[in-house]
Design a protein around this motif. Structure first.
Motif, PDB file in Angstrom:
ATOM      1  N   ASP A  69       0.838  -1.202   0.000  1.00 46.95           N
ATOM      2  CA  ASP A  69       0.000   0.000   0.000  1.00 46.95           C
ATOM      3  C   ASP A  69       0.876   1.258   0.000  1.00 46.95           C
ATOM      4  OD1 ASP A  69      -2.871   1.176   0.673  1.00 46.95           O
ATOM      5  OD2 ASP A  69      -1.427   2.163   2.011  1.00 46.95           O
ATOM      6  N   ALA A  70       0.502   2.241  -0.804  1.00 50.93           N
ATOM      7  CA  ALA A  70       1.313   3.456  -0.952  1.00 50.93           C
ATOM      8  C   ALA A  70       1.465   4.192   0.371  1.00 50.93           C
ATOM      9  CB  ALA A  70       0.690   4.373  -2.007  1.00 50.93           C
ATOM     10  N   GLN A  71       0.407   4.233   1.192  1.00 54.33           N
ATOM     11  CA  GLN A  71       0.492   4.936   2.468  1.00 54.33           C
ATOM     12  C   GLN A  71       1.441   4.224   3.423  1.00 54.33           C
ATOM     13  OE1 GLN A  71      -3.309   5.696   4.285  1.00 54.33           O
ATOM     14  NE2 GLN A  71      -2.431   6.848   5.996  1.00 54.33           N
ATOM     15  N   LEU A  72       1.465   2.893   3.370  1.00 54.61           N
ATOM     16  CA  LEU A  72       2.373   2.166   4.240  1.00 54.61           C
ATOM     17  C   LEU A  72       3.829   2.359   3.792  1.00 54.61           C
ATOM     18  CD1 LEU A  72       1.854  -1.032   6.088  1.00 54.61           C
ATOM     19  CD2 LEU A  72       3.915  -0.902   4.706  1.00 54.61           C
ATOM     20  N   GLN A 129       4.932   4.951   2.371  1.00 52.13           N
ATOM     21  CA  GLN A 129       5.254   6.315   2.808  1.00 52.13           C
ATOM     22  C   GLN A 129       5.633   6.332   4.285  1.00 52.13           C
ATOM     23  OE1 GLN A 129       2.024   9.079   2.262  1.00 52.13           O
ATOM     24  NE2 GLN A 129       3.261  10.863   2.765  1.00 52.13           N
ATOM     25  N   ALA A 130       4.903   5.539   5.104  1.00 54.43           N
ATOM     26  CA  ALA A 130       5.233   5.460   6.527  1.00 54.43           C
ATOM     27  C   ALA A 130       6.629   4.873   6.731  1.00 54.43           C
ATOM     28  CB  ALA A 130       4.188   4.618   7.257  1.00 54.43           C
ATOM     29  N   ARG A 160      -3.724  -3.261   7.469  1.00 54.57           N
ATOM     30  CA  ARG A 160      -3.150  -2.028   6.926  1.00 54.57           C
ATOM     31  C   ARG A 160      -3.053  -0.950   7.998  1.00 54.57           C
ATOM     32  NH1 ARG A 160      -5.603   2.452   5.265  1.00 54.57           N
ATOM     33  NH2 ARG A 160      -4.539   3.830   3.778  1.00 54.57           N
ATOM     34  N   ARG A 161      -4.135  -0.728   8.730  1.00 53.60           N
ATOM     35  CA  ARG A 161      -4.139   0.292   9.778  1.00 53.60           C
ATOM     36  C   ARG A 161      -3.126  -0.046  10.858  1.00 53.60           C
ATOM     37  NH1 ARG A 161     -10.081   0.580  11.830  1.00 53.60           N
ATOM     38  NH2 ARG A 161      -9.252   2.267  13.112  1.00 53.60           N
ATOM     39  N   ILE A 174       0.619   0.410   9.679  1.00 52.35           N
ATOM     40  CA  ILE A 174       0.990   1.821   9.592  1.00 52.35           C
ATOM     41  C   ILE A 174       1.306   2.360  10.980  1.00 52.35           C
ATOM     42  CG2 ILE A 174       0.100   4.141   9.102  1.00 52.35           C
ATOM     43  CD1 ILE A 174      -1.326   2.937   6.674  1.00 52.35           C
TER      44      ILE A 174
END
Length: 241
Positions: A60-63, A65-66, A224-225, A228
């Motif tokens: 996932d792109a947000q992960l 990024q984290a 996912r949550r 992150i």
């Protein structure tokens, strides 16, 4: 049959070659063991949903990024599957992940790894095995975390609290992802609600938290949550899928 499954699993782990040679001085922001329940209460479809949840979350792109937002911009990851006290196996070895490409390669390896399932549920066995994995991690980590996911209480081996306390004494944080499946394990209801059991008997250490998934269909979103938060080191909040 069990021996063939174990040999196939060992072969799959050996065939996955993480990018680059690990050195003890290589720093990562967190060394994270994903310890995943594959006891018989998890059927084939549910096992597929679990692996899909981890594969999707890691890419996932947000992960990503984290991960990139940390001090070193990388994490070390090991993937373990477990059942009763006699069964824990390393599915994917320690891998340094700091790019989308590395995450995609990890997800592909997990998709291709053989799957095996055995009876009983030993959270204590999973924690002790994961603790030993962290002790042998080839990367220097700022934080050490065990991420335990499962759909039942400990019913094999020593109490989960004993293994939790051993890990916490070594500075390890244990986070939990209980799967609140509405189907009782082998027709028997757990002695207490699973999310309460995880809170009281499984999680522990600095900043420990849990995120509950209502069922296996919600598992991917919960993973996912949770990842992150673990990777970013976010403060504890009462989250629930």
């Amino acid at each position: 049959m069990r021996r063939r499954s174990l040999l196939a699993a060992a072969g799959a782990a050996a065939a996955f070659h993480p990018t680059g040679r690990a050195r003890a001085e290589d720093p990562v922001d967190v060394a994270l063991v994903l310890a995943v329940d594959v006891s018989r209460s998890v059927d084939a479809d549910e096992a597929r949903l679990q692996r899909l949840g981890y594969r999707t979350a890691l890419t996932d792109a947000q992960l990503i990024q984290a991960i990139r937002g940390g001090m070193t911009g990388s994490i070390a990851l090991a993937y373990v599957e477990w059942a009763g006290i006699e069964y824990q196996r390393l599915v994917l070895p320690w891998t340094r992940i700091g790019t989308q490409q590395a995450a995609e390669a990890w997800a592909t390896a997990l998709d291709e790894a053989p799957f095996a399932s055995l009876s009983w549920t030993s959270i204590s066995g999973a924690i002790d095995f994961s603790r030993r994995m962290l002790d042998g991690c080839p990367y220097e980590a700022t934080r050490k975390v065990i991420d335990v996911s499962g759909d039942g209480v400990n019913n094999s081996g020593p109490p989960a609290e004993e293994a939790r306390d051993r890990a916490v004494a070594e500075g390890i944080t244990i986070n939990g992802l209980p799967i609140l499946n509405d189907r009782p394990t082998f027709g028997r209801r757990p002695p207490i609600p699973l999310d309460i059991y995880f809170r009281e008997s499984v999680i522990g250490g600095p900043g420990a938290f849990m995120i509950a998934a209502e069922d296996f269909g919600d598992f991917g979103q919960a993973v996912r949550r949770k990842l992150i938060r673990e990777i970013a080191g976010l403060p504890q909040q009462p989250l629930r899928v």
